[in-house]
Design a protein around this motif. Structure first.
Motif, PDB file in Angstrom:
ATOM      1  N   GLY A  34      36.451 105.337 113.305  1.00 37.68           N
ATOM      2  CA  GLY A  34      36.544 106.718 113.765  1.00 37.68           C
ATOM      3  C   GLY A  34      36.144 107.856 112.699  1.00 37.68           C
ATOM      4  N   ALA A  35      35.646 108.997 113.469  1.00 36.63           N
ATOM      5  CA  ALA A  35      35.318 110.164 112.507  1.00 36.63           C
ATOM      6  C   ALA A  35      36.389 110.670 111.852  1.00 36.63           C
ATOM      7  CB  ALA A  35      34.902 111.117 113.719  1.00 36.63           C
ATOM      8  N   GLY A  36      37.595 110.418 112.235  1.00 32.42           N
ATOM      9  CA  GLY A  36      38.408 111.284 111.502  1.00 32.42           C
ATOM     10  C   GLY A  36      38.951 110.444 110.201  1.00 32.42           C
ATOM     11  N   GLN A  37      38.650 109.111 110.335  1.00 30.57           N
ATOM     12  CA  GLN A  37      38.703 108.489 108.995  1.00 30.57           C
ATOM     13  C   GLN A  37      37.672 108.673 108.235  1.00 30.57           C
ATOM     14  OE1 GLN A  37      39.481 104.070 110.007  1.00 30.57           O
ATOM     15  NE2 GLN A  37      41.662 104.628 109.998  1.00 30.57           N
ATOM     16  N   ALA A  38      36.418 108.565 108.508  1.00 31.14           N
ATOM     17  CA  ALA A  38      35.139 108.847 107.978  1.00 31.14           C
ATOM     18  C   ALA A  38      35.477 110.166 107.222  1.00 31.14           C
ATOM     19  CB  ALA A  38      34.133 108.817 108.830  1.00 31.14           C
ATOM     20  N   SER A  39      35.841 111.324 107.832  1.00 28.11           N
ATOM     21  CA  SER A  39      35.977 112.531 107.086  1.00 28.11           C
ATOM     22  C   SER A  39      36.975 112.516 106.079  1.00 28.11           C
ATOM     23  CB  SER A  39      36.122 113.648 108.052  1.00 28.11           C
ATOM     24  OG  SER A  39      37.238 113.286 108.778  1.00 28.11           O
ATOM     25  N   ALA A  40      38.164 111.489 106.118  1.00 26.48           N
ATOM     26  CA  ALA A  40      39.037 111.449 105.214  1.00 26.48           C
ATOM     27  C   ALA A  40      38.745 110.889 103.908  1.00 26.48           C
ATOM     28  CB  ALA A  40      40.267 110.940 105.830  1.00 26.48           C
ATOM     29  N   PRO A  79      25.581  97.041  88.901  1.00 24.33           N
ATOM     30  CA  PRO A  79      25.495  98.486  89.007  1.00 24.33           C
ATOM     31  C   PRO A  79      26.939  99.126  89.791  1.00 24.33           C
ATOM     32  CG  PRO A  79      24.230  97.357  90.785  1.00 24.33           C
ATOM     33  CD  PRO A  79      24.894  96.078  89.865  1.00 24.33           C
ATOM     34  N   PRO A  80      26.885 100.327  89.603  1.00 24.64           N
ATOM     35  CA  PRO A  80      28.285 101.043  90.417  1.00 24.64           C
ATOM     36  C   PRO A  80      28.192 100.545  91.835  1.00 24.64           C
ATOM     37  CG  PRO A  80      27.056 102.527  88.746  1.00 24.64           C
ATOM     38  CD  PRO A  80      26.423 101.329  88.948  1.00 24.64           C
ATOM     39  N   LYS A  81      29.062 100.168  92.319  1.00 25.49           N
ATOM     40  CA  LYS A  81      29.230 100.135  93.854  1.00 25.49           C
ATOM     41  C   LYS A  81      30.463 100.303  94.216  1.00 25.49           C
ATOM     42  CE  LYS A  81      28.210  96.937  97.625  1.00 25.49           C
ATOM     43  NZ  LYS A  81      27.770  95.318  98.076  1.00 25.49           N
ATOM     44  N   THR A  82      30.984 101.117  95.305  1.00 28.82           N
ATOM     45  CA  THR A  82      32.123 101.171  96.055  1.00 28.82           C
ATOM     46  C   THR A  82      32.273 100.171  97.232  1.00 28.82           C
ATOM     47  OG1 THR A  82      33.599 102.856  97.034  1.00 28.82           O
ATOM     48  CG2 THR A  82      31.315 103.432  97.132  1.00 28.82           C
ATOM     49  N   THR A  83      33.324  99.632  97.521  1.00 32.12           N
ATOM     50  CA  THR A  83      33.799  99.077  98.423  1.00 32.12           C
ATOM     51  C   THR A  83      34.924  99.382  99.437  1.00 32.12           C
ATOM     52  OG1 THR A  83      35.009  97.564  97.349  1.00 32.12           O
ATOM     53  CG2 THR A  83      32.762  96.870  97.587  1.00 32.12           C
ATOM     54  N   CYS A  84      35.537 100.451  99.156  1.00 29.65           N
ATOM     55  CA  CYS A  84      36.466 101.281  99.626  1.00 29.65           C
ATOM     56  C   CYS A  84      36.296 102.142 100.774  1.00 29.65           C
ATOM     57  CB  CYS A  84      37.692 101.811  98.540  1.00 29.65           C
ATOM     58  SG  CYS A  84      38.993 102.586  99.254  1.00 29.65           S
ATOM     59  N   GLU A  85      36.176 101.958 102.138  1.00 28.30           N
ATOM     60  CA  GLU A  85      35.895 102.890 102.908  1.00 28.30           C
ATOM     61  C   GLU A  85      36.692 103.159 103.900  1.00 28.30           C
ATOM     62  OE1 GLU A  85      31.710 101.875 104.319  1.00 28.30           O
ATOM     63  OE2 GLU A  85      31.779 100.191 102.731  1.00 28.30           O
ATOM     64  N   ASN A  86      36.578 104.101 104.857  1.00 23.71           N
ATOM     65  CA  ASN A  86      37.672 104.445 105.791  1.00 23.71           C
ATOM     66  C   ASN A  86      39.008 104.326 105.640  1.00 23.71           C
ATOM     67  OD1 ASN A  86      35.137 104.870 107.474  1.00 23.71           O
ATOM     68  ND2 ASN A  86      34.712 102.641 107.619  1.00 23.71           N
ATOM     69  N   PRO A  94      38.346 108.918  97.364  1.00 23.92           N
ATOM     70  CA  PRO A  94      37.365 108.834  96.255  1.00 23.92           C
ATOM     71  C   PRO A  94      37.431 110.341  95.386  1.00 23.92           C
ATOM     72  CG  PRO A  94      36.583 109.108  98.193  1.00 23.92           C
ATOM     73  CD  PRO A  94      37.819 108.668  98.497  1.00 23.92           C
ATOM     74  N   VAL A  95      36.870 110.143  94.289  1.00 29.26           N
ATOM     75  CA  VAL A  95      36.794 111.341  93.292  1.00 29.26           C
ATOM     76  C   VAL A  95      35.527 112.130  93.344  1.00 29.26           C
ATOM     77  CG1 VAL A  95      37.398 112.401  91.025  1.00 29.26           C
ATOM     78  CG2 VAL A  95      38.611 110.741  91.978  1.00 29.26           C
ATOM     79  N   THR A 115      26.552 106.745  95.115  1.00 30.09           N
ATOM     80  CA  THR A 115      26.340 107.357  96.305  1.00 30.09           C
ATOM     81  C   THR A 115      26.995 106.483  97.434  1.00 30.09           C
ATOM     82  OG1 THR A 115      24.187 107.889  95.930  1.00 30.09           O
ATOM     83  CG2 THR A 115      24.749 107.990  98.367  1.00 30.09           C
ATOM     84  N   ARG A 116      28.086 107.085  98.032  1.00 32.46           N
ATOM     85  CA  ARG A 116      28.783 106.350  99.146  1.00 32.46           C
ATOM     86  C   ARG A 116      27.974 105.747 100.279  1.00 32.46           C
ATOM     87  NH1 ARG A 116      33.910 105.532  98.118  1.00 32.46           N
ATOM     88  NH2 ARG A 116      34.456 105.773 100.372  1.00 32.46           N
ATOM     89  N   PRO A 117      28.680 104.925 101.089  1.00 36.05           N
ATOM     90  CA  PRO A 117      27.950 104.789 102.258  1.00 36.05           C
ATOM     91  C   PRO A 117      27.613 106.104 103.105  1.00 36.05           C
ATOM     92  CG  PRO A 117      29.559 102.838 101.868  1.00 36.05           C
ATOM     93  CD  PRO A 117      29.629 104.032 100.909  1.00 36.05           C
ATOM     94  N   ASP A 118      28.581 107.023 103.265  1.00 34.18           N
ATOM     95  CA  ASP A 118      28.509 108.054 104.029  1.00 34.18           C
ATOM     96  C   ASP A 118      27.747 109.190 103.427  1.00 34.18           C
ATOM     97  OD1 ASP A 118      30.044 109.159 101.843  1.00 34.18           O
ATOM     98  OD2 ASP A 118      31.660 109.641 103.127  1.00 34.18           O
ATOM     99  N   GLY A 119      27.003 108.753 102.202  1.00 34.86           N
ATOM    100  CA  GLY A 119      25.963 109.811 101.667  1.00 34.86           C
ATOM    101  C   GLY A 119      26.660 110.736 100.664  1.00 34.86           C
ATOM    102  N   THR A 120      27.797 110.780 100.416  1.00 37.91           N
ATOM    103  CA  THR A 120      28.613 111.626  99.553  1.00 37.91           C
ATOM    104  C   THR A 120      28.713 111.035  98.094  1.00 37.91           C
ATOM    105  OG1 THR A 120      30.918 110.593  99.973  1.00 37.91           O
ATOM    106  CG2 THR A 120      30.010 112.806 101.050  1.00 37.91           C
ATOM    107  N   LYS A 121      28.660 111.912  97.105  1.00 44.82           N
ATOM    108  CA  LYS A 121      28.562 111.399  95.494  1.00 44.82           C
ATOM    109  C   LYS A 121      30.069 111.093  95.115  1.00 44.82           C
ATOM    110  CE  LYS A 121      23.987 111.749  95.684  1.00 44.82           C
ATOM    111  NZ  LYS A 121      23.049 110.785  95.302  1.00 44.82           N
ATOM    112  N   GLN A 122      30.189 109.951  94.521  1.00 46.89           N
ATOM    113  CA  GLN A 122      31.500 109.836  93.937  1.00 46.89           C
ATOM    114  C   GLN A 122      31.373 109.425  92.507  1.00 46.89           C
ATOM    115  OE1 GLN A 122      33.452 106.308  95.588  1.00 46.89           O
ATOM    116  NE2 GLN A 122      35.216 106.346  94.385  1.00 46.89           N
ATOM    117  N   LEU A 123      32.482 110.007  91.723  1.00 47.46           N
ATOM    118  CA  LEU A 123      32.507 110.016  90.226  1.00 47.46           C
ATOM    119  C   LEU A 123      32.641 108.599  89.706  1.00 47.46           C
ATOM    120  CD1 LEU A 123      32.747 111.362  87.582  1.00 47.46           C
ATOM    121  CD2 LEU A 123      35.245 111.408  87.950  1.00 47.46           C
ATOM    122  N   THR A 124      31.941 108.232  88.790  1.00 49.85           N
ATOM    123  CA  THR A 124      32.204 106.797  88.139  1.00 49.85           C
ATOM    124  C   THR A 124      32.670 107.172  86.547  1.00 49.85           C
ATOM    125  OG1 THR A 124      29.783 106.718  87.306  1.00 49.85           O
ATOM    126  CG2 THR A 124      30.541 105.668  89.538  1.00 49.85           C
TER     127      THR A 124
END
Length: 287
Positions: A34-40, A79-86, A94-95, A115-124
């Motif tokens: 859902g979009a609500g979780q994606a924006s969160a 390499p840096p990779k995030t697996t925590c989504e939605n 994420p920071v 770069t997260r799956p939604d295109g945003t940049k997360q700090l490492t």
């Protein structure tokens, strides 16, 4: 595909998201969440990062608001990779990378982004994606430490924050007794007024007494902090056990002390007293 799963129908509220089990188990990882979780899951600003000391965890990284930053074992750094989504990212926000500044104790060369799956940049940090924990509501909270045995506070080098082992003997300031000696677990150390120190240490606590007053095992002189080194030695008891002394006086802990900081043994029987850094008993009547 994971996007077709109905997360809300299968996950117990507040449980799975806290563990943040990642994309591999189909928990809130697809478009169907859902979009609500994606924006969160959009990263929140980091601000000026710094290192804060925590007595139990050690030195850890906090954001500009003093909130603890965490890493997730299911992620990777090389390499840096995030697996925590939605749903996971709702519990573990994420920071954001774009406004992160290196404050005191932080090496800016270890700061990066993924770069997260939604295109945003997360700090490492040291390659590890950084998160906050939604249940940390105040600066200094570390409620996320060890959740699911996968989430841990971040150290400045990207590793898991870890407290240095406590010295075998050290001191602490007690509000009633003043500066007293404690063992490596923070338990108060005591002297028995019926013992002897000269010309050699002699313990008068034997048999059933030892069940209530366990002896302190030998400690190396370089494994002490704030304790007088003179007369810091160990001796062999008649039962063959080795016991530590301070100023040649045998020392013990008390079975009635249940946690670090307890001083329930102070003054027991008029013969047991907490120990000062120089080995003298605290509050014992003068002979």
């Amino acid at each position: 595909p994971t996007g077709s799963q109905n997360v809300g129908a299968t996950a117990a509220p507040g449980d799975v998201g806290d563990l943040g089990t990642g994309a591999g188990d189909g928990v809130g990882t697809g478009a169907g969440a859902g979009a609500g979780q994606a924006s969160a899951s959009a990263p929140e600003p980091a601000g000026k990062l710094s290192v804060s000391a925590n007595a139990e965890i050690g030195d850890l990284v906090t954001d500009g608001a003093g909130r603890t930053l965490y890493r997730f074992d299911a992620d990777t750094a090389q390499p840096p990779k995030t697996t925590c989504e939605n749903d996971c990212a709702t519990k573990w926000p994420p920071v954001a990378a774009d406004d992160a500044l290196a404050g005191e104790g932080i090496d800016k060369e270890l700061l990066g982004e993924v770069t997260r799956p939604d295109g945003t940049k997360q700090l490492t940090i040291g390659g590890w994606p950084a998160y906050r924990y939604a249940k940390d509501t105040a600066a200094g909270d570390v409620k996320g430490q060890g959740v699911g045995k996968k989430w841990y506070a971040l150290a400045a080098d990207g590793k898991k924050a870890k407290a240095e082992p406590a010295a075998g003997l050290s001191t602490r300031e007690d509000p009633k007794l003043g500066e007293i000696v404690v063992d490596k677990n923070g338990m108060t150390v005591y002297r028995f007024m019926k013992d002897e120190a000269w010309p050699k240490p002699v313990s008068a606590c034997t048999g059933a007494c030892l069940a209530k007053w366990p002896v302190v095992a030998p400690v190396e002189a370089n494994d002490t902090e704030g304790v007088e080194k003179k007369g810091l030695m160990s001796f062999t008891r008649p039962d063959g056990a080795a016991q530590q002394t301070i100023d040649c006086w045998p020392i013990y802990t008390f079975a009635g002390d249940k946690k670090a900081g307890d001083t329930n043994g102070q003054g027991v029987g008029g013969t047991w007293y907490a120990v000062k850094p120089d080995g003298k008993p605290v509050g014992a009547p003068k002979k």
